[in-house]
Design an enzyme around this catalytic site. Structure first.
Site, PDB file in Angstrom:
ATOM      1  N   LYS A 216      37.258  42.078  44.063  1.00  0.00           N
ATOM      2  CA  LYS A 216      38.550  41.916  43.397  1.00  0.00           C
ATOM      3  C   LYS A 216      39.135  43.336  43.300  1.00  0.00           C
ATOM      4  O   LYS A 216      38.161  44.219  42.622  1.00  0.00           O
ATOM      5  CB  LYS A 216      38.136  41.420  41.913  1.00  0.00           C
ATOM      6  CG  LYS A 216      39.513  41.270  41.096  1.00  0.00           C
ATOM      7  CD  LYS A 216      39.386  40.567  40.017  1.00  0.00           C
ATOM      8  CE  LYS A 216      40.478  40.454  39.275  1.00  0.00           C
ATOM      9  NZ  LYS A 216      40.547  39.739  37.874  1.00  0.00           N
ATOM     10  N   LYS A 269      40.363  39.403  46.689  1.00  0.00           N
ATOM     11  CA  LYS A 269      41.786  39.217  45.865  1.00  0.00           C
ATOM     12  C   LYS A 269      42.194  40.594  45.658  1.00  0.00           C
ATOM     13  O   LYS A 269      41.492  41.416  45.212  1.00  0.00           O
ATOM     14  CB  LYS A 269      41.225  38.770  44.317  1.00  0.00           C
ATOM     15  CG  LYS A 269      42.290  38.541  43.482  1.00  0.00           C
ATOM     16  CD  LYS A 269      41.822  37.967  42.215  1.00  0.00           C
ATOM     17  CE  LYS A 269      42.848  37.849  41.088  1.00  0.00           C
ATOM     18  NZ  LYS A 269      42.647  37.689  39.818  1.00  0.00           N
TER      19      LYS A 269
HETATM   20  C1  PBG Z   1      41.576  38.633  34.919  1.00  0.00           C
HETATM   21  C2  PBG Z   1      42.417  37.964  36.062  1.00  0.00           C
HETATM   22  C3  PBG Z   1      43.620  38.572  36.646  1.00  0.00           C
HETATM   23  C4  PBG Z   1      43.879  37.792  37.691  1.00  0.00           C
HETATM   24  C5  PBG Z   1      43.085  36.501  37.664  1.00  0.00           C
HETATM   25  N1  PBG Z   1      42.245  36.749  36.758  1.00  0.00           N
HETATM   26  C6  PBG Z   1      44.070  39.872  36.401  1.00  0.00           C
HETATM   27  C7  PBG Z   1      43.543  41.146  36.142  1.00  0.00           C
HETATM   28  O1  PBG Z   1      42.555  41.308  36.491  1.00  0.00           O
HETATM   29  O2  PBG Z   1      44.132  41.811  35.331  1.00  0.00           O
HETATM   30  C8  PBG Z   1      45.208  37.956  38.381  1.00  0.00           C
HETATM   31  C9  PBG Z   1      45.981  36.810  39.119  1.00  0.00           C
HETATM   32  C10 PBG Z   1      47.100  36.876  39.687  1.00  0.00           C
HETATM   33  O3  PBG Z   1      47.628  38.080  39.819  1.00  0.00           O
HETATM   34  O4  PBG Z   1      47.739  36.035  40.226  1.00  0.00           O
HETATM   35  N2  PBG Z   1      40.184  38.337  34.676  1.00  0.00           N
END
Ligand code: PBG
Length: 343
Positions: A216, A269
């Site tokens: 991520k 992601k």
């Molecule tokens: C946070 C989380 C995020 C997303 C999913 N879970 C955002 C972040 O890390 O700030 C992002 C999903 C998206 O942008 O569609 N745990």
């Protein structure tokens, strides 16, 4: 008009003597269908659902076509998605400000928003796979995925790993108790997959799966999502736990760790700008791979299509096909329902 003088351009031949002509496999829709290598189906897709503590379903400004659902509205949406062939959903809660604390204690409330959402779906549509996000950011007053320690003299923030992992284990266990099929740690703390696996097994939840957000990235593509949940970090950024967009070897290192700690599915992601990462992990690991087409990817397509600059439906299919072609077995996407409506 004079016909082209082939002899003049290609003096030695009037026709190319080609051993292979790839265009033969593209000559009709039927043949293109026969040779097509990648087909996205609704069964590949996971629908992310925003939920909030309200009786009203609100349209989300920063994500056209998405809503913050009441529990009732969410269950109805799951029913519609399921009738279209979408068999898995993942929840993202917007938690009331007065429930947020520095340790995110609300995340283990057996009657919390997510826990009630899990029970509501599993009691109405037991065949739908319920996935939950494991991270503290919706619950913690600092807006970080983990517990924040602030150095009072320098003002520096530290997201403390091991204490956070303990909290994530409690959160995962609480979701499993409510009936979640899969927990998905999105926090990027070290060692959380193994610790969550142990915590689940110790509580007799050995059938609950872990979909790990393996790679991520610290991405600006999450902007619209944070707007939707009001979950942007209050201070600092997420770069000490989410990955540097410049790195790919590090993704393999994370993948290796998650495999050895017992993950069932690995996630990359964002998806579209990280197709090489999906491919790299695909080539190294046998586990299924999920990819998350995140809010910024969705919004870029939506906004370009709004003024007719691109064809939304075609770009939707092409973007999802590209992600699957790169090696993803399943895709989390805000287009899930729309895609299924057209399939
Ligand atoms: C946070 C989380 C995020 C997303 C999913 N879970 C955002 C972040 O890390 O700030 C992002 C999903 C998206 O942008 O569609 N745990």
């Amino acid at each position: 008009m004079a016909s082209v003088d082939l002899e003049r351009f290609l003096p030695h031949m009037s026709k190319l003597d080609l051993p292979s002509r790839p265009r033969r496999n593209r000559k009709s829709a039927s043949i293109r269908g026969l040779v097509r290598e990648t087909i996205v189906t609704p069964a590949d897709l996971i629908l992310p659902l925003f939920i909030h503590e309200s009786k009203v379903d609100d349209a989300i400004d920063s994500m056209p076509g998405c809503h913050r659902w009441s529990l009732e509205g969410m269950v109805k949406e799951v029913g519609e998605a399921s009738a279209l062939g979408i068999r898995a959903v993942v929840f993202f809660p917007k938690i009331e400000d007065d429930l947020k604390t520095s340790h995110g204690d609300e995340c283990v409330n057996p009657d919390g928003l997510v826990q009630r959402a899990i029970r509501a779906v599993k009691s109405t549509y037991p065949e739908v796979t319920v996935i939950t996000d494991i991270a503290l950011d919706p619950y913690n007053s600092d807006g970080h995925d983990g517990i924040v320690q602030k150095d009072e003299s320098t003002g520096d923030l530290k997201i403390i790993n091991d204490e956070t992992v303990a909290a994530l284990c409690d959160q995962a266990r609480s979701h499993a108790e409510a009936g979640a099929d899969i927990v998905a740690p999105s926090d990027m703390m070290d060692g959380r997959v193994g610790a969550i696996r142990d915590a689940l097994d110790d509580a007799d939840f050995e059938d609950v799966s872990i979909m790990s957000y393996t790679a991520k990235y610290a991405s600006a593509y999450y902007g619209p999502f944070r707007g939707a949940l009001d979950s942007a970090p209050k201070d600092g950024d997420k770069k000490t736990y989410q990955m540097d967009p410049a790195n790919w070897r590090e993704a393999l290192r994370e993948a290796e760790a998650d495999v050895s700690e017992g993950a069932d599915v690995l996630m990359v992601k964002p998806a579209g700008p990280y197709l090489d990462i999906i491919r790299a992990i695909r080539e190294e690991v046998d586990l299924p791979i999920a990819a998350y087409q995140v809010s910024g990817e969705y919004l870029m397509i939506k906004s370009a299509a709004k003024d007719g600059w691109i064809d939304e439906d075609k770009i939707m299919v092409e973007s999802l096909t590209g992600i699957k072609r790169a090696g993803a077995d399943m895709i989390l996407t805000y287009f899930a329902k729309k895609f299924a409506q057209q399939s």
